[in-house]
Write a protein that holds these residues in place. Structure first.
Motif, PDB file in Angstrom:
ATOM      1  N   LYS A  15       0.549  -0.845  -0.345  1.00  0.00           N
ATOM      2  CA  LYS A  15      -0.277  -0.042  -0.404  1.00  0.00           C
ATOM      3  C   LYS A  15       0.845   1.185  -0.217  1.00  0.00           C
ATOM      4  O   LYS A  15       0.804   1.837  -0.970  1.00  0.00           O
ATOM      5  CB  LYS A  15      -1.164  -0.039   1.091  1.00  0.00           C
ATOM      6  N   ARG A  16       2.157   0.586   0.914  1.00  0.00           N
ATOM      7  CA  ARG A  16       2.317   1.968   1.322  1.00  0.00           C
ATOM      8  C   ARG A  16       3.184   2.542  -0.314  1.00  0.00           C
ATOM      9  O   ARG A  16       3.915   3.519  -0.786  1.00  0.00           O
ATOM     10  CB  ARG A  16       4.044   2.323   1.908  1.00  0.00           C
ATOM     11  N   GLN A  18       2.407   2.055  -3.245  1.00  0.00           N
ATOM     12  CA  GLN A  18       1.590   2.260  -4.836  1.00  0.00           C
ATOM     13  C   GLN A  18       1.414   3.782  -4.248  1.00  0.00           C
ATOM     14  O   GLN A  18       1.275   4.468  -5.033  1.00  0.00           O
ATOM     15  CB  GLN A  18       0.054   1.028  -4.386  1.00  0.00           C
ATOM     16  N   ASP A  19       1.199   4.318  -2.840  1.00  0.00           N
ATOM     17  CA  ASP A  19       1.026   5.346  -2.895  1.00  0.00           C
ATOM     18  C   ASP A  19       1.971   5.881  -3.448  1.00  0.00           C
ATOM     19  O   ASP A  19       1.787   7.429  -3.692  1.00  0.00           O
ATOM     20  CB  ASP A  19       0.545   5.599  -1.613  1.00  0.00           C
ATOM     21  N   ALA A  20       3.178   5.545  -2.911  1.00  0.00           N
ATOM     22  CA  ALA A  20       4.391   6.623  -3.111  1.00  0.00           C
ATOM     23  C   ALA A  20       4.409   6.651  -4.891  1.00  0.00           C
ATOM     24  O   ALA A  20       4.549   7.302  -5.990  1.00  0.00           O
ATOM     25  CB  ALA A  20       5.826   5.519  -2.915  1.00  0.00           C
ATOM     26  N   ASP A  22       1.920   6.245  -6.803  1.00  0.00           N
ATOM     27  CA  ASP A  22       0.737   7.266  -8.048  1.00  0.00           C
ATOM     28  C   ASP A  22       1.384   8.499  -7.702  1.00  0.00           C
ATOM     29  O   ASP A  22       1.338   8.922  -8.096  1.00  0.00           O
ATOM     30  CB  ASP A  22      -0.588   6.551  -6.633  1.00  0.00           C
ATOM     31  N   LYS A  23       2.398   8.705  -6.565  1.00  0.00           N
ATOM     32  CA  LYS A  23       2.472  10.221  -6.038  1.00  0.00           C
ATOM     33  C   LYS A  23       3.261  10.235  -7.248  1.00  0.00           C
ATOM     34  O   LYS A  23       3.311  11.605  -7.723  1.00  0.00           O
ATOM     35  CB  LYS A  23       2.847  10.884  -4.678  1.00  0.00           C
ATOM     36  N   GLY A  84       8.025   2.660   2.043  1.00  0.00           N
ATOM     37  CA  GLY A  84       7.668   2.025   0.612  1.00  0.00           C
ATOM     38  C   GLY A  84       8.052   2.594  -0.697  1.00  0.00           C
ATOM     39  O   GLY A  84       8.772   2.381  -1.625  1.00  0.00           O
ATOM     40  N   GLU A  85       8.807   4.421  -0.132  1.00  0.00           N
ATOM     41  CA  GLU A  85       9.122   4.889  -1.432  1.00  0.00           C
ATOM     42  C   GLU A  85      10.949   4.030  -1.939  1.00  0.00           C
ATOM     43  O   GLU A  85      10.596   4.199  -3.153  1.00  0.00           O
ATOM     44  CB  GLU A  85       9.807   6.091  -0.168  1.00  0.00           C
TER      45      GLU A  85
END
Length: 99
Positions: A15-16, A18-20, A22-23, A84-85
């Motif tokens: 999830k982390r 994916q957030d990175a 997407d960002k 995540g990054e």
């Protein structure tokens, strides 16, 4: 794809990541599962890279032989911190190096 024993701990990291992604505006799908699901996920989702949780690092050599995509263990520090990054950057480098 991220994988660990049952797919639970890697789910948060996915999830982390994916957030990175997407960002950053990346066209990426990050997902997690149990190590035992890797063969079926390879058939269904065709991931570009498989990252393995440190607790099941013993499967890495076997997977490297069987799979036609990069397979590596997730950095222990990044895994513990659920960074995540950093793990996304590792995945991007592995994919780029395999092309």
């Amino acid at each position: 794809m991220l994988a660990c024993g049952n797919g639970m701990s890697t789910s948060l990291l996915a999830k982390r990541m994916q957030d990175a992604a997407d960002k950053q505006g990346l066209d990426a799908v990050v997902f997690a599962g149990a190590v035992k699901t890797i063969p079926s996920e390879m058939d269904k989702k065709h991931p570009d890279v498989v990252l393995i949780g440190p607790q099941v690092r013993y499967v890495v050599p076997e997977l490297k032989e069987k799979l036609d995509v990069p397979v590596e263990m997730i950095n222990t520090m990044d895994y513990g911190m659920m960074n995540g990054e950093n793990v996304l950057e590792t995945a991007k480098k592995l994919v780029a190096a395999s092309k």
